[in-house]
Design an enzyme around this catalytic site. Structure first.
Site, mmCIF file in Angstrom:
data_model
loop_
_atom_site.group_PDB
_atom_site.id
_atom_site.type_symbol
_atom_site.label_atom_id
_atom_site.label_comp_id
_atom_site.label_asym_id
_atom_site.label_seq_id
_atom_site.Cartn_x
_atom_site.Cartn_y
_atom_site.Cartn_z
ATOM 1 N N ASP A 1 40.432 -15.182 -32.125
ATOM 2 C CA ASP A 1 41.671 -15.691 -32.714
ATOM 3 C C ASP A 1 41.828 -15.346 -34.180
ATOM 4 O O ASP A 1 40.880 -14.986 -34.876
ATOM 5 C CB ASP A 1 41.775 -17.206 -32.522
ATOM 6 C CG ASP A 1 40.553 -17.954 -33.042
ATOM 7 O OD1 ASP A 1 39.447 -17.375 -33.067
ATOM 8 O OD2 ASP A 1 40.694 -19.138 -33.425
ATOM 9 N N GLU B 1 38.039 -20.126 -32.136
ATOM 10 C CA GLU B 1 36.968 -20.501 -33.059
ATOM 11 C C GLU B 1 37.543 -21.174 -34.302
ATOM 12 O O GLU B 1 36.935 -22.094 -34.847
ATOM 13 C CB GLU B 1 36.154 -19.268 -33.458
ATOM 14 C CG GLU B 1 34.937 -19.575 -34.332
ATOM 15 C CD GLU B 1 35.258 -19.744 -35.810
ATOM 16 O OE1 GLU B 1 34.545 -20.518 -36.487
ATOM 17 O OE2 GLU B 1 36.231 -19.122 -36.297
#
Length: 435
Positions: A100, A167
């Site tokens: 991400d 994350e």
């Protein structure tokens, strides 16, 4: 003619990074590995996706892994990817990357800078940027998968490539584990990851044995008073004054209640209360971030925060006790000492002692920690990302470097990627059984 070992190839790959003008001839002999990785990096950087929205990112990685012969499963924990390459008896080694990006506007001025804008979780349109280097992590991860798939004669066991979502919000690892990561797939014998850093120059790998990153907890406190006119404070119970005393008292948890050699941070990052100069409000809201390494320190800090908030409310004559809500973000990242030593010794043999060194623990957080908590020996290595000359200039008092999560962050691309592939592949070869 003897085939070169994969470690020998890695040494040439790394050496090639010293000359940025043209790719090494060896790279052409490996089907142009670096140019392909560079193109992947640019594509990932230009097309970032937010946490749990990484559908296109995951699809790109999954497609490449399938072409390399991996058994690929997508949609694990939402948008996660798990790819297995079985190569006879031996250990299972998990290599993890995060997928991400961050809700930030890129200001690097690069020709491949992100222009992406999407709707965030609150429905508002936000810009998106890979400002934490997850595009580096994915590219290194894919380069490692490519090399290991092409050199199966030089290792045995099962290679487990895990592409983890979210994350940045500390939720992806937990969600993948809850979706059966270590039940639907082999539970690994080891888990390894890299994370780039601006605290080291490109070409360098650093390590921390033991606690490397902190527990991260978010705490919301609401203090309740009795509002009224600012000219008549005696008719009120002032929650702003109550909040001010609470903020100051919270710092004594670190300065007076915690052992001086045990790291901890209590930061009040947000205060919200009131609407006008002459109005005392009914309540004030505080938002805290709390950092620690050891579980017992974390427990004492959180208990102390609630105790102090209640005590200050009582001392102020609050209309009711405060509300204290604790949201666990990520647990502390603990690098297994034996595994860390084994990996760093292997990386030193390839990069040389001058390019590998010990780093200091930091108070940032990483949900890679969840895999260690699930019972797998795990280690995260730091990958230097700053152009070396610029790094030296900054250390000598020159222009400060953009940090991770900065709109101006950009790594020294080629040197960082080559070193990352070298370090991660070396780590995998050290752990996978030899034929």
């Amino acid at each position: 003619m003897n085939r070169p070992s994969l470690l020998a190839v890695l040494v040439v790959l790394l050496t090639a990074s010293a000359s940025r003008a043209q790719p090494s001839p060896v790279l052409g002999g490996l089907d142009g590995l670096y140019p392909d990785l560079d193109a992947l990096y640019r594509d990932l950087h230009q097309h970032p996706e937010l946490s749990f929205q990484e559908e296109k990112t995951a699809a790109k990685l999954a497609e490449r892994l399938r072409k390399l012969g991996f058994d690929v499963t997508t949609g694990v924990g939402g948008t996660g990817v798990v790819a297995l390459l079985r190569n006879g008896p031996g250990p299972t080694v998990m290599l993890r990357t995060d997928l991400d990006a961050l809700p930030m506007e890129e200001k690097t001025g690069l020709p491949y800078a992100s222009k992406v804008q999407v709707k965030g979780g609150d429905g508002q349109t936000v810009p998106v940027m890979h400002a934490c280097g997850h595009d580096v992590h994915m590219t290194v991860w894919m380069g490692t998968a490519t090399l290991l798939s092409r050199k199966k004669d030089q290792w045995k066991g099962t290679l487990m490539m895990v592409g983890q979502p979210a994350e940045e919000i500390g939720a992806g690892a937990r969600k993948m584990l809850a979706d059966g990561l270590f039940k639907r797939f082999p539970k690994p014998d080891f888990a390894v990851a890299l994370h780039n850093t601006t605290a080291a120059p490109a070409g360098r790998v650093e390590y921390v044995s033991g606690y490397a990153m902190a527990h991260v907890d978010s705490v919301d406190i609401t203090l309740f008073g009795k509002g009224g006119h600012g000219a008549y404070p005696h008719t009120t119970v002032d929650p702003i004054l109550m909040a001010a005393r609470t903020v100051l008292a919270l710092q004594t948890l670190v300065s007076r209640e915690k052992h001086p050699l045990e790291p901890a941070v209590v930061t009040v990052g947000s205060i919200h209360g009131g609407t006008k100069h002459n109005i005392i409000p009914d309540d004030v809201r505080l938002q805290l971030t709390v950092r620690s390494y050891k579980p017992e320190v974390r427990k004492a800090l959180l208990a102390g925060i609630e105790r102090i908030a209640k005590a200050e409310a009582l001392a102020s004559g609050a209309t009711r006790p405060p509300r204290v809500d604790v949201t666990e973000g990520t647990p502390a990242t603990y690098n297994d000492p034996a595994l860390t030593r084994r990996l760093t010794e292997a990386v030193v043999r390839v990069l040389g002692e001058k390019n590998v060194g010990e780093a200091q623990p930091v108070m940032g957080g990483e949900d890679f920690s969840e895999y260690g908590r699930a019972g797998v020996p795990a280690a995260l290595l730091w990958l230097g990302a700053v152009e070396p000359q610029r790094f030296l200039q900054a250390r000598s008092g020159g222009e400060p470097l953009p940090s991770l999560h900065s709109s101006g962050f950009i790594p020294d691309r080629e040197r960082t990627l080559r070193t990352g592939v070298t370090a991660l592949t070396t780590s995998a070869l050290e752990l996978l059984g030899k034929p």
